[in-house]
Design an enzyme around this catalytic site. Structure first.
Site, PDB file in Angstrom:
ATOM      1  N   CYS A  10      58.384   5.232 -24.386  1.00 47.31           N
ATOM      2  CA  CYS A  10      59.129   4.145 -25.316  1.00 47.31           C
ATOM      3  C   CYS A  10      58.164   3.438 -26.539  1.00 47.31           C
ATOM      4  CB  CYS A  10      59.739   3.292 -24.425  1.00 47.31           C
ATOM      5  SG  CYS A  10      60.205   1.671 -25.347  1.00 47.31           S
ATOM      6  N   CYS A  67      57.992  -0.148 -26.344  1.00 48.84           N
ATOM      7  CA  CYS A  67      57.703  -0.933 -25.135  1.00 48.84           C
ATOM      8  C   CYS A  67      55.949  -0.758 -25.325  1.00 48.84           C
ATOM      9  CB  CYS A  67      57.772  -0.155 -23.908  1.00 48.84           C
ATOM     10  SG  CYS A  67      59.840   0.024 -24.207  1.00 48.84           S
ATOM     11  N   ASP A  68      55.331   0.604 -25.354  1.00 46.94           N
ATOM     12  CA  ASP A  68      54.123   0.994 -25.054  1.00 46.94           C
ATOM     13  C   ASP A  68      53.084   1.191 -26.310  1.00 46.94           C
ATOM     14  OD1 ASP A  68      54.903   0.722 -22.268  1.00 46.94           O
ATOM     15  OD2 ASP A  68      55.130   2.910 -22.184  1.00 46.94           O
TER      16      ASP A  68
HETATM   17  P1  FAD Z   1      68.878   1.320 -15.931  1.00 42.37           P
HETATM   18  O1  FAD Z   1      67.665   0.481 -15.954  1.00 42.37           O
HETATM   19  O2  FAD Z   1      68.827   2.992 -16.195  1.00 42.37           O
HETATM   20  O3  FAD Z   1      69.629   1.070 -14.607  1.00 42.37           O
HETATM   21  C1  FAD Z   1      70.538   1.860 -14.518  1.00 42.37           C
HETATM   22  C2  FAD Z   1      71.291   1.868 -12.937  1.00 42.37           C
HETATM   23  O4  FAD Z   1      72.495   2.374 -12.572  1.00 42.37           O
HETATM   24  C3  FAD Z   1      70.356   1.932 -11.794  1.00 42.37           C
HETATM   25  O5  FAD Z   1      70.452   1.004 -10.669  1.00 42.37           O
HETATM   26  C4  FAD Z   1      70.671   3.176 -11.323  1.00 42.37           C
HETATM   27  O6  FAD Z   1      70.299   3.545 -10.002  1.00 42.37           O
HETATM   28  C5  FAD Z   1      72.234   3.188 -11.492  1.00 42.37           C
HETATM   29  N1  FAD Z   1      72.817   4.500 -11.626  1.00 42.37           N
HETATM   30  C6  FAD Z   1      72.594   5.578 -12.349  1.00 42.37           C
HETATM   31  N2  FAD Z   1      73.849   6.529 -12.150  1.00 42.37           N
HETATM   32  C7  FAD Z   1      74.550   5.880 -11.094  1.00 42.37           C
HETATM   33  C8  FAD Z   1      75.429   6.538 -10.315  1.00 42.37           C
HETATM   34  N3  FAD Z   1      76.245   7.821 -10.869  1.00 42.37           N
HETATM   35  N4  FAD Z   1      76.082   5.562  -9.358  1.00 42.37           N
HETATM   36  C9  FAD Z   1      75.553   4.469  -9.208  1.00 42.37           C
HETATM   37  N5  FAD Z   1      74.503   3.875  -9.707  1.00 42.37           N
HETATM   38  C10 FAD Z   1      74.078   4.596 -10.623  1.00 42.37           C
HETATM   39  N6  FAD Z   1      62.118  -1.565 -21.712  1.00 42.37           N
HETATM   40  C11 FAD Z   1      61.686  -2.656 -22.153  1.00 42.37           C
HETATM   41  O7  FAD Z   1      62.313  -3.709 -22.819  1.00 42.37           O
HETATM   42  N7  FAD Z   1      60.259  -3.210 -22.307  1.00 42.37           N
HETATM   43  C12 FAD Z   1      59.533  -2.206 -21.476  1.00 42.37           C
HETATM   44  O8  FAD Z   1      58.438  -2.207 -21.668  1.00 42.37           O
HETATM   45  C13 FAD Z   1      60.058  -0.965 -21.278  1.00 42.37           C
HETATM   46  N8  FAD Z   1      59.219  -0.009 -20.827  1.00 42.37           N
HETATM   47  C14 FAD Z   1      59.996   0.997 -20.143  1.00 42.37           C
HETATM   48  C15 FAD Z   1      59.003   2.008 -19.352  1.00 42.37           C
HETATM   49  C16 FAD Z   1      59.770   3.025 -18.878  1.00 42.37           C
HETATM   50  C17 FAD Z   1      58.708   4.288 -18.293  1.00 42.37           C
HETATM   51  C18 FAD Z   1      60.954   3.428 -19.037  1.00 42.37           C
HETATM   52  C19 FAD Z   1      61.583   4.754 -18.529  1.00 42.37           C
HETATM   53  C20 FAD Z   1      61.978   2.329 -19.540  1.00 42.37           C
HETATM   54  C21 FAD Z   1      61.315   1.224 -20.192  1.00 42.37           C
HETATM   55  N9  FAD Z   1      62.057   0.418 -20.938  1.00 42.37           N
HETATM   56  C22 FAD Z   1      61.588  -0.715 -21.465  1.00 42.37           C
HETATM   57  C23 FAD Z   1      63.675   0.682 -21.072  1.00 42.37           C
HETATM   58  C24 FAD Z   1      64.254  -0.351 -20.118  1.00 42.37           C
HETATM   59  O9  FAD Z   1      63.927   0.037 -18.707  1.00 42.37           O
HETATM   60  C25 FAD Z   1      65.926  -0.197 -20.251  1.00 42.37           C
HETATM   61  O10 FAD Z   1      66.319  -0.185 -21.505  1.00 42.37           O
HETATM   62  C26 FAD Z   1      66.540  -0.708 -19.059  1.00 42.37           C
HETATM   63  O11 FAD Z   1      66.194  -0.718 -17.876  1.00 42.37           O
HETATM   64  C27 FAD Z   1      68.183  -0.614 -19.282  1.00 42.37           C
HETATM   65  O12 FAD Z   1      68.701  -1.142 -18.198  1.00 42.37           O
HETATM   66  P2  FAD Z   1      70.165  -0.661 -17.561  1.00 42.37           P
HETATM   67  O13 FAD Z   1      70.629  -1.741 -16.784  1.00 42.37           O
HETATM   68  O14 FAD Z   1      71.082  -0.328 -18.791  1.00 42.37           O
HETATM   69  O15 FAD Z   1      69.920   0.726 -17.153  1.00 42.37           O
END
Ligand code: FAD
Length: 307
Positions: free
Chosen positions: A133, A136-137
């Site tokens: 990202c 982010c990084d």
């Molecule tokens: P997610 O965080 O992906 O959560 C999805 C949820 O759904 C989880 O609980 C998962 O287990 C669940 N799930 C998935 N499929 C199913 C299913 N079939 N049934 C039930 N549950 C399910 N963003 C920033 O703003 N700053 C940062 O510094 C940053 N660094 C990052 C570093 C890394 C390595 C990564 C991978 C991402 C980073 N991001 C960062 C991005 C950020 O993490 C995401 O934008 C954010 O987490 C999205 O939130 P979300 O709730 O939409 O999805």
């Protein structure tokens, strides 16, 4: 039976749960892994008002905040099927465990995952120079040499963005040309600290055991193996929304498999909302997922009081 059930417990699902519970409605969260992608993150420096935190710490704080309210948290539950109800009826979600839950409204917040190259060294040096990202990084590599893998729009955007922060960017594309929009390619080629390598298959990310220090690729035309010295690699070969479980449902998905939502976070099926990285809303970030989750919960509440 819930009034609102969140599928997914990342920043979007957690924010939706807090907003829904504060309306006094029956709220549940079912997630495969509470915390989501945040659990895989090291430093987080762009969650506004929190200058610096770490992924596991933020995930624990999300859970703690949700637990302040009467929310049924069901962890380790992987949704496999959505059975939408008739208008006015409850919707049903079936889980891998065999369980099924019913709710008047749903907030789908299953997030996304970065596509990985799968080459040796990638997993080993993840968060040790291997990043996904640039928002982010990027700043962690100020003045350093990095590579971006992928010449699609996201790769070229990342390379342009990084070129303004880091010392030098090498963009590596597998095909003989980049797929990114022409204007982006033109912009990229105009930058003095960018090198573009086409027709190159990344074969390994090298390191000293602690951090990455190079990348090996095969020049596809000649079969020659070459190496680039660097301090970081940004893998930009796609972000995959976790919507496989919705393929056979009536929920409208975009060409890229993202859930299409309206301004209130509602999907194409009335009463079913979606938020965060799994949707078409651009820029996949924690603070955006939290905002979108809050919005979807308010949308769901609005829907409940009208039906
Ligand atoms: P997610 O965080 O992906 O959560 C999805 C949820 O759904 C989880 O609980 C998962 O287990 C669940 N799930 C998935 N499929 C199913 C299913 N079939 N049934 C039930 N549950 C399910 N963003 C920033 O703003 N700053 C940062 O510094 C940053 N660094 C990052 C570093 C890394 C390595 C990564 C991978 C991402 C980073 N991001 C960062 C991005 C950020 O993490 C995401 O934008 C954010 O987490 C999205 O939130 P979300 O709730 O939409 O999805």
């Amino acid at each position: 039976v819930f009034d609102t059930l969140m599928i997914g417990g990342g920043p979007a699902g957690a924010a939706a749960a807090v907003y829904a519970a504060r309306k006094g409605i029956r709220t549940g969260v079912a997630a495969e892994r509470f915390g989501g992608q945040v659990l895989d993150t090291m430093g987080i420096e762009n969650l506004i008002s929190v200058p610096r935190t770490e992924g596991p710490k933020l995930a624990a704080a999300l859970e703690e905040h949700v637990k302040e309210y009467e929310v049924d948290i069901m962890n380790l539950q992987r949704a496999v099927k959505l059975v939408p109800g008739q208008p006015g009826d409850e919707h049903e979600v079936q889980f891998e465990s065999g369980a099924s839950l019913k709710s008047k409204t749903l907030v789908l917040a299953t997030g996304a995952r970065w596509r990985e190259t799968g080459v040796p060294g990638e997993a080993e040096y993840r968060n040790k120079g291997v990043a996904y990202c640039p928002h982010c990084d990027g700043p962690l590599f100020k003045g350093k040499r990095v590579a971006v893998i992928g010449g699609g729009n996201s790769g070229v955007e990342a390379a342009i963005d990084l070129a303004g922060i880091v010392g030098h960017v090498t963009l590596i594309e597998f095909m003989d040309e980049m797929r990114a929009d022409a204007v982006l390619q033109k912009k990229l080629r105009s930058l003095p600290n960018v090198e573009i390598i086409l027709g190159a298959r990344t074969t390994e990310m090298n390191g000293d055991g602690k951090r990455i220090n190079g990348l090996t690729y095969e020049e596809r035309a000649s079969g020659e193996i070459r190496k680039v010295e660097l301090e970081g690699v940004f893998v930009q070969i796609g972000l995959v929304p976790n919507t496989e479980w919705l393929q056979d449902s009536p929920i409208e998905l975009s060409e890229r498999g993202e859930i299409v939502v309206d301004a209130h976070g509602m999907t194409s099926v009335p009463g079913i909302f979606a938020a965060g990285d799994v949707t078409t809303v651009p820029y996949k970030q924690i603070v955006i997922a939290m905002g979108e989750g809050s919005k979807a919960a308010l949308g769901a509440f609005d829907y409940i009081i009208r039906h």
